[in-house]
Motif scaffolding. Structure first.
Motif, PDB file in Angstrom:
ATOM      1  N   SER A  66       5.518   3.829  10.455  1.00 19.20           N
ATOM      2  CA  SER A  66       4.666   2.629   9.031  1.00 19.20           C
ATOM      3  C   SER A  66       4.346   1.734  10.090  1.00 19.20           C
ATOM      4  O   SER A  66       3.193   1.059   9.026  1.00 19.20           O
ATOM      5  N   GLN A  70       1.187   0.086   7.918  1.00 24.53           N
ATOM      6  CA  GLN A  70       1.137  -2.036   7.441  1.00 24.53           C
ATOM      7  C   GLN A  70      -0.218  -2.829   7.613  1.00 24.53           C
ATOM      8  O   GLN A  70      -0.599  -2.853   6.553  1.00 24.53           O
ATOM      9  N   VAL A  73      -2.743  -0.966   4.885  1.00 25.32           N
ATOM     10  CA  VAL A  73      -2.461  -1.824   3.477  1.00 25.32           C
ATOM     11  C   VAL A  73      -2.745  -3.048   3.973  1.00 25.32           C
ATOM     12  O   VAL A  73      -3.197  -4.079   2.989  1.00 25.32           O
ATOM     13  N   GLY A  74      -2.267  -3.909   5.286  1.00 24.41           N
ATOM     14  CA  GLY A  74      -2.793  -5.199   4.551  1.00 24.41           C
ATOM     15  C   GLY A  74      -4.552  -5.694   5.059  1.00 24.41           C
ATOM     16  O   GLY A  74      -4.811  -6.826   4.676  1.00 24.41           O
ATOM     17  N   PHE A  77      -7.664  -4.287   1.040  1.00 23.86           N
ATOM     18  CA  PHE A  77      -7.743  -4.678   0.024  1.00 23.86           C
ATOM     19  C   PHE A  77      -7.936  -5.777   0.018  1.00 23.86           C
ATOM     20  O   PHE A  77      -9.692  -6.435   0.060  1.00 23.86           O
ATOM     21  N   LEU A 100       5.283   2.836   1.689  1.00 27.35           N
ATOM     22  CA  LEU A 100       3.672   1.649   1.948  1.00 27.35           C
ATOM     23  C   LEU A 100       3.327   2.448   1.271  1.00 27.35           C
ATOM     24  O   LEU A 100       2.419   1.726   0.441  1.00 27.35           O
ATOM     25  N   ALA A 101       2.647   4.322   1.084  1.00 22.50           N
ATOM     26  CA  ALA A 101       1.400   3.975   0.495  1.00 22.50           C
ATOM     27  C   ALA A 101       1.591   3.947  -0.660  1.00 22.50           C
ATOM     28  O   ALA A 101       0.809   3.345  -1.268  1.00 22.50           O
ATOM     29  N   LYS A 103       3.766   2.610  -2.499  1.00 22.10           N
ATOM     30  CA  LYS A 103       3.688   1.665  -3.045  1.00 22.10           C
ATOM     31  C   LYS A 103       2.856   0.325  -3.082  1.00 22.10           C
ATOM     32  O   LYS A 103       2.366  -0.373  -4.078  1.00 22.10           O
ATOM     33  N   HIS A 104       1.389   0.621  -2.008  1.00 23.75           N
ATOM     34  CA  HIS A 104       0.274  -0.517  -1.992  1.00 23.75           C
ATOM     35  C   HIS A 104      -1.002   0.694  -2.946  1.00 23.75           C
ATOM     36  O   HIS A 104      -1.692   0.106  -2.780  1.00 23.75           O
ATOM     37  N   ASN A 105      -0.731   1.661  -3.309  1.00 21.29           N
ATOM     38  CA  ASN A 105      -1.861   2.581  -3.898  1.00 21.29           C
ATOM     39  C   ASN A 105      -2.609   3.485  -2.673  1.00 21.29           C
ATOM     40  O   ASN A 105      -3.745   3.181  -3.164  1.00 21.29           O
ATOM     41  N   ILE A 106      -2.235   3.491  -1.600  1.00 19.59           N
ATOM     42  CA  ILE A 106      -2.961   4.229  -0.609  1.00 19.59           C
ATOM     43  C   ILE A 106      -2.798   5.620  -1.036  1.00 19.59           C
ATOM     44  O   ILE A 106      -2.040   6.197  -0.653  1.00 19.59           O
ATOM     45  N   GLY A 131       0.502   7.518  -2.781  1.00 19.76           N
ATOM     46  CA  GLY A 131       0.656   8.105  -1.443  1.00 19.76           C
ATOM     47  C   GLY A 131       1.732   8.889  -1.427  1.00 19.76           C
ATOM     48  O   GLY A 131       2.327   9.101  -0.609  1.00 19.76           O
TER      49      GLY A 131
END
Length: 162
Positions: A66, A70, A73-74, A77, A100-101, A103-106, A131
């Motif tokens: 994770s 993280q 993601v941080g 963008f 996480l991927a 959720k954050h469009n990775i 994701g």
């Protein structure tokens, strides 16, 4: 994949950049290394969107934790202004990293999806997966077996819990 596994992490970053170029990406450059701010490859998709790629050349038996997701993601963008953010790994993703991927469009390309890209699938054909890069969650230590589709089973309450 044997040749990929034998590469150094630096060679793997350059290889990913070449795959991006093969698929029509422009202004592709490798920026990985110390102080890369969680980006290893930068460029533009064929239609001009800013592409940011994080690469992890891990042993096949490992999982991307994770914390790695993280960081990406941080930074993808906020720092790199990604329109398209792709995380490529030579292994699977932990459940938390995959969540996480999504959720954050990775776009999380695990070993299997990277293998498809490596074998000729175009990057833009993999982007809609978002994701979902590790496929359905696995159960048990062997990694075999998944819960069938449909509603999640409910837990039966024991007499003591009633």
């Amino acid at each position: 994949m044997t040749a990929i596994d034998a590469m150094s992490w630096q060679d793997f970053e350059h290889y990913i950049a070449e795959l991006c170029r093969r698929d029509g990406c422009t202004n592709v450059r490798v920026v990985g290394g110390s102080g890369d701010l969680a980006a290893d490859v930068l460029g533009h998709m064929p239609h001009g969107q800013r592409l940011v790629v994080q690469v992890k050349h891990y042993a096949p038996h490992r999982t991307v934790p994770s914390g790695d997701m993280q960081k990406f993601v941080g930074m993808a963008f906020a720092e790199h202004h990604a329109d398209v953010a792709v995380f490529v790994a030579t292994c699977e993703y932990s459940t938390a990293a995959r969540t996480l991927a999504a959720k954050h469009n990775i776009v999380a390309l695990n070993r299997d999806l990277f293998g498809s890209w490596n074998n000729g699938a175009r990057l833009d054909s993999l982007l809609p997966l978002g994701g979902a890069g590790s496929g359905p969650p696995r159960t048990g230590k062997t990694g075999r077996g998944t819960r069938p589709p449909g509603p999640k089973p409910t837990k039966r309450r024991t007499r003591a819990a009633r």
